[in-house]
Scaffold this motif. Structure first.
Motif, mmCIF file in Angstrom:
data_model
loop_
_atom_site.group_PDB
_atom_site.id
_atom_site.type_symbol
_atom_site.label_atom_id
_atom_site.label_comp_id
_atom_site.label_asym_id
_atom_site.label_seq_id
_atom_site.Cartn_x
_atom_site.Cartn_y
_atom_site.Cartn_z
ATOM 1 N N LEU A 176 0.879 -1.171 0.000
ATOM 2 C CA LEU A 176 0.000 0.000 0.000
ATOM 3 C C LEU A 176 0.911 1.215 0.000
ATOM 4 N N ILE A 177 0.834 1.998 -1.055
ATOM 5 C CA ILE A 177 1.707 3.161 -1.183
ATOM 6 C C ILE A 177 0.842 4.354 -1.575
ATOM 7 N N GLY B 276 -2.408 0.424 -4.743
ATOM 8 C CA GLY B 276 -3.028 -0.497 -3.805
ATOM 9 C C GLY B 276 -3.983 -1.402 -4.565
ATOM 10 N N LEU B 277 -4.029 -2.671 -4.212
ATOM 11 C CA LEU B 277 -4.907 -3.637 -4.857
ATOM 12 C C LEU B 277 -5.393 -4.605 -3.795
ATOM 13 N N PHE C 99 -1.312 0.365 7.952
ATOM 14 C CA PHE C 99 -0.517 1.406 7.316
ATOM 15 C C PHE C 99 -0.268 2.533 8.291
ATOM 16 N N THR C 100 0.707 3.336 7.956
ATOM 17 C CA THR C 100 1.035 4.491 8.774
ATOM 18 C C THR C 100 1.277 5.678 7.866
ATOM 19 N N THR C 101 0.925 6.827 8.357
ATOM 20 C CA THR C 101 1.177 8.057 7.624
ATOM 21 C C THR C 101 2.558 8.569 8.001
ATOM 22 N N TYR D 65 1.426 7.821 2.912
ATOM 23 C CA TYR D 65 1.291 6.649 3.770
ATOM 24 C C TYR D 65 1.941 5.455 3.096
ATOM 25 N N VAL D 66 2.347 4.505 3.907
ATOM 26 C CA VAL D 66 2.855 3.223 3.435
ATOM 27 C C VAL D 66 2.284 2.151 4.338
#
Length: 143
Positions: free
Chosen positions: A78-79, A87-88, A97-99, A126-127
């Motif tokens: 997730l990028i 994201g998929l 995830f985190t910002t 975020y990642v």
């Protein structure tokens, strides 16, 4: 136990892939800007790939295991940055995830699909990872 988990992964892949193909097909047939059509074609191809991988996994073929492993890896990252977003998910997800401001979050959904590919994205980067895809990939490695 292995067969039950493989079947569950296959069912989620088939359901999410089919739902994604059904959602993207009308968008592909509608005329629109070229960059939008390219992204929708990529989404359609990814959903079709996941659908085929799920069907082959349900048939208990070795190729289905390999393709499903790739399908799970495609759902892992997730990028979201102001420059690029990806994201998929097909079937279900548990996203962690985190910002950049370090506020970790967990989201989840079952019986759903989603795709995000964009050049340009949120103002707050975020990642993260899809924990369900990671767990499914690890299960598929249990031979």
């Amino acid at each position: 136990m292995r067969q039950i988990l493989f079947r569950l992964i296959g069912i989620l892949e088939v359901a999410g892939g089919f739902y994604g193909v059904a959602i993207e097909l009308p968008h592909l047939l509608a005329s629109g800007p070229l960059h939008t059509a390219v992204i929708q074609l990529i989404a359609f191809a990814l959903y079709a790939f996941v659908l085929v991988a799920g069907v082959l996994l349900l048939e208990n073929s070795e190729r289905g295991i390999r393709l499903s492993s790739i399908a799970q890896l495609l759902q892992l990252p997730l990028i979201g940055t102001p420059i690029f977003s990806y994201g998929l998910f097909c079937g279900a997800f548990i996203n962690v995830f985190t910002t950049i401001h370090l506020h970790p979050e967990v989201t989840w959904r079952f019986a759903s699909q989603g795709f995000n590919l964009a050049f340009g994205g949120p103002s707050v980067s975020y990642v993260g990872i899809n924990l369900l895809a990671l767990l499914s990939w690890l299960i598929l490695k249990l031979r």
